[in-house]
Design an enzyme around this catalytic site. Structure first.
Site, PDB file in Angstrom:
ATOM      1  N   GLU C  63       0.803  -1.221   0.000  1.00  0.00           N
ATOM      2  CA  GLU C  63       0.000   0.000   0.000  1.00  0.00           C
ATOM      3  C   GLU C  63       0.833   1.267   0.000  1.00  0.00           C
ATOM      4  O   GLU C  63       0.509   2.235  -0.680  1.00  0.00           O
ATOM      5  CB  GLU C  63      -0.944   0.022   1.212  1.00  0.00           C
ATOM      6  CG  GLU C  63      -2.151  -0.896   1.096  1.00  0.00           C
ATOM      7  CD  GLU C  63      -1.842  -2.334   1.457  1.00  0.00           C
ATOM      8  OE1 GLU C  63      -0.663  -2.668   1.704  1.00  0.00           O
ATOM      9  OE2 GLU C  63      -2.801  -3.146   1.492  1.00  0.00           O
ATOM     10  N   HIS C 132     -10.844  -5.395  10.807  1.00  0.00           N
ATOM     11  CA  HIS C 132     -11.507  -5.491   9.504  1.00  0.00           C
ATOM     12  C   HIS C 132     -12.929  -4.943   9.539  1.00  0.00           C
ATOM     13  O   HIS C 132     -13.731  -5.266   8.685  1.00  0.00           O
ATOM     14  CB  HIS C 132     -11.549  -6.953   9.015  1.00  0.00           C
ATOM     15  CG  HIS C 132     -10.209  -7.519   8.671  1.00  0.00           C
ATOM     16  ND1 HIS C 132      -9.330  -7.957   9.615  1.00  0.00           N
ATOM     17  CD2 HIS C 132      -9.585  -7.682   7.478  1.00  0.00           C
ATOM     18  CE1 HIS C 132      -8.217  -8.385   9.025  1.00  0.00           C
ATOM     19  NE2 HIS C 132      -8.351  -8.228   7.724  1.00  0.00           N
TER      20      HIS C 132
END
Lengths: 77, 328, 342
Positions: C63, C132
């Site tokens: 990322e 998450h």
């Protein structure tokens, strides 16, 4: 004459049940032949249902209903 | 170094336990999730990442570890947790979200923490590397024994944390081993399209440390290479990078349709299932008789059944338990 | 309706990106599993087939590299749409986001533009655990230099994505997993609405009053809007008429619409799935308090996730999440039953 919207027998492999995850037109709406009108999901895969004809949609099985191949989920016309 | 008969028995029984466990969990996970595959439903909600096929890496490495050694693992942790000796009853209760779970249901399957055997896992790719390095640092500073092993996947090597942690472990010569489980897939992305080298072990050269690639998903070979690396670490010689070829027989997560896998790949892998392969070799070279192996399998089944029963029979946490254990 | 065409938010997002990509060759997409797979949330479905691998790029799990790369590409004439698969992953790459993407226009005195869209999934409710399931709306909205949008339905989803891609400033596009229309994350029928085929924009920085009312203002975003609408329906039976404001954008924040509504109703509930403290609920209430404290006939209430990591066990997570029942309970506390129009 009304056209049934039938879950095609060749839409997925096997005889698992499926669920309507989204109607992409409202009950009573006018839809065009070939337009995407519903999404259904077998255990893992999303499939698409297109309008078999143009006309006014009547929804017979609601979102989250469990369906099998051959079920009539709505009518057009 | 070759594993002793006792070690081989442990390795086989642990691999079978792990596989039976994953098969049992898979069945239970799917309860309540058909015909509508809604992740929120059933006795085990949320995501589930199973380790079927990857057992050799867990046992080949953990055979060398003691409870005092540190392991950090990932979102696919069950085989490593079992091999490390995590309390299976409490681990299963945690996966079911019960009050008797390792964290009282707060963590779930991706966040299994067992202080008794120094095992922790977490869901953000490669981020277990830092804490493994820290565990190794702590033992060195305190003059206490122990090595730290970080298990990551092959895609995680492309994450910055891997680079930083590996360099730090090397520069400070820490008792740490990084074990990369190469199952070729980062969800739908194949290793060859995401990674600039064919095998990640060559990256060890960037850190001036040894790097090894172990092919074949073979518990004997993994045992040998891991043994050397862990011995090096215990002797104060610093970290090692190991990449072990393995494969996952299940999807990335339960519900993964795996449309990205080439046709026939799964069937070919099933034919190479490491558990029947290990059994065949143990019988063929006379290490164990068929009866002895059957007995190990029966033990494994009983262990799994007991853990599942414990979890099912345990109570749910109280809803307001969500608000506790935030701070020490 | 004639030729009604409902879309799921997933399809609406993909359609917006495709239309902008057809019109503008500088638009391209990067992210994990967004090519072959069409995105794990279905939001890049069909793009690889139409536009190919050069413009629809699966990335390694890197990322910092690919979001940093998006910043550089955006500054050099491209218009990247880049995905952070779960907003929770921002931890590994936040420098590229808040120190570069959000600040380079300013550092350059406006000489550099950063026309990129960072789309990130948010939200829980299906037991995906503490790493998450987060929303972290407040975290992104708090830091200067990035626009932040959050659609609650497919119409806004397409329009906001189109606006975001056309914007020369960086836009963080936060989409709630439970609203995508992916059957495996549950369904929210209210999110699937009619979406015009042609390209159109929804103005970034404008809230929408999605339900008019007289007695109470409920402000929310994303999934919270649907909770608010359900609560409003229940409250109708109690004789409480609730107005629901869908913020749609956090940055710029449409404070005017909120103030106008509270001036009318005098009662305020803010609903936010993000953590309670130091976030959206506090910001909305502070806005009202500093502008027009006298407008409030009752103390404002906030319904947000408590300041704890998100627990895995369903019974604990559901206890923490906002839901229509909590909104109804709060409304009954601050509204006199059957309150007539003031």
């Amino acid at each position: 004459m009304a056209t049934d919207i039938i879950i095609p027998s060749d839409l997925w492999e096997g005889d698992e049940e499926s669920v309507i995850t989204a109607w992409l037109a409202s009950d009573g709406a006018t839809v065009a032949e070939g337009a995407l009108i519903a999404e259904i999901m077998t255990a893992k895969v999303q499939n698409e249902i297109a309008a078999p004809a143009s006309g006014k949609l009547s929804i017979l099985k609601e979102q989250e209903a469990v369906v099998v191949k051959g079920d009539v989920i709505g009518r057009i016309g | 170094m070759q594993p002793s008969k006792e070690t081989l028995g442990w390795m086989y029984r642990t691999m079978v336990t792990s596989r039976r466990y994953e098969n049992a969990i898979e069945k239970i996970y799917l309860e309540g999730k058909t015909p509508v595959f809604n992740m929120a439903r059933g006795p085990i909600p949320g995501e589930m990442h199973l380790s079927n096929g990857q057992e050799p890496v867990a046992v080949g490495v953990c055979a060398h570890l003691k409870p005092e050694d540190i392991v950090t693992a990932t979102h696919r942790p069950h085989h490593q947790a079992i091999a490390k000796g995590v309390d299976l009853d409490r681990m299963t209760a945690e996966i079911f979200g019960k009050a008797t779970g390792l964290s009282g249901g707060r963590g779930g399957h991706m966040h299994l923490f067992d202080a008794d055997v120094n095992f922790a896992c977490s869901g953000i790719i490669a981020q277990g590397m830092g804490p493994a390095v820290g565990g190794a640092l702590s033992r060195k500073m305190q003059g206490k024994p122990g090595v730290a092993v970080a298990f990551i996947g092959e895609s995680a090597v492309n994450q910055g944390a891997f680079h930083e942690a590996m360099n730090l472990a090397a520069v400070w010569k820490l008792p740490m081993v990084c074990v990369v489980e190469d199952n070729s897939w980062g969800i739908s992305v194949a290793k060859r399209t995401s990674t600039s080298v064919e095998h990640n072990h060559v990256r060890a050269a960037s850190y001036g440390i040894p790097g090894h690639y172990v092919s074949g998903n073979d518990p004997w070979k993994i045992y040998e290479v891991a043994g050397e690396a862990i011995a090096r670490a215990r002797a104060g010689e610093g970290p090692t990078l190991i990449e072990a070829e393995t494969f996952r027989l299940a999807g990335h997560f339960m519900g993964d349709t795996e449309g990205y896998r080439p046709k026939g790949e799964k069937d070919a892998l099933v034919a190479r299932d490491p558990i029947p392969a290990m059994r065949a070799r143990l019988e063929a070279d006379g290490t164990f008789t068929a009866d002895e192996l059957d007995a190990l399998e029966t033990e494994a089944a009983a262990t799994v059944d007991a853990a599942i029963r414990f979890a099912r029979e345990s109570a749910d946490p109280k809803p307001e338990d969500a608000l506790t254990a935030v701070f020490a | 309706m004639e030729n009604e065409r409902k879309l799921t938010i997933a399809r609406a997002m993909a359609e917006a990106v495709a239309q902008e990509m057809r019109a503008d060759p500088s638009v391209f997409v990067m992210g994990e599993d967004i090519a072959d797979l069409g995105g794990i949330y279905g939001n890049t479905r069909g793009l690889l087939a139409e536009f190919g691998k050069e413009r629809i790029r699966d990335t390694p799990i890197s990322e910092t590299a690919f979001i940093g790369a998006a910043v550089g590409a955006a500054q050099d004439g491209m218009r990247p749409v880049v995905e952070l698969m779960f907003v929770d992953f921002f931890g590994v790459c936040f420098d590229a986001i808040y120190n570069l993407m959000a600040k380079n226009i300013y550092f350059s005195g406006g000489n550099f533009k950063v026309p990129m869209v960072l789309m990130a999934s948010t939200g829980g409710g299906y037991s995906d655990g503490g790493q998450h399931s987060q929303c972290v709306y407040g975290t992104f909205a708090h830091l200067p230099g990035m626009k932040v949008v959050c659609p609650s339905n497919a119409y806004d989803a397409k329009g906001l994505m189109t606006a975001a891609i056309r914007d020369d400033s960086p836009v963080v596009y936060m989409f709630h997993k439970g609203l995508q229309g992916m059957g495996w994350l549950g369904t929210e029928p209210g999110a699937n609405v009619h979406v015009p085929e042609e390209a159109y924009e929804v103005e970034i920085g404008k809230a929408a009053v999605v339900r008019e009312g007289r007695d109470l203002t409920i402000v929310s975003l994303g999934q919270g809007v649907h909770h608010a609408l359900k609560a409003a329906k229940t409250l109708e039976a109690d004789g409480i008429s609730a107005e629901v404001v869908d913020l749609r954008s956090l940055v710029p924040l449409d404070r005017e619409t909120v103030l106008t509504s509270v001036a009318k109703t005098g009662r305020l509930i803010v609903v936010d799935e993000d953590y309670h403290s130091y976030g959206v609920t506090g910001e909305i209430i502070a806005t009202v308090a500093e502008h027009d404290l006298a407008a409030l006939k009752a103390p404002p209430r906030r319904i947000a996730f408590p300041d704890v990591p998100i627990p895995f066990a369903r019974i604990m997570e559901q206890y923490c999440l906002p839901n229509p029942d909590k909104i109804v309970a709060a409304a009954r506390e601050i509204c006199p039953a059957g309150a007539p129009a003031a």
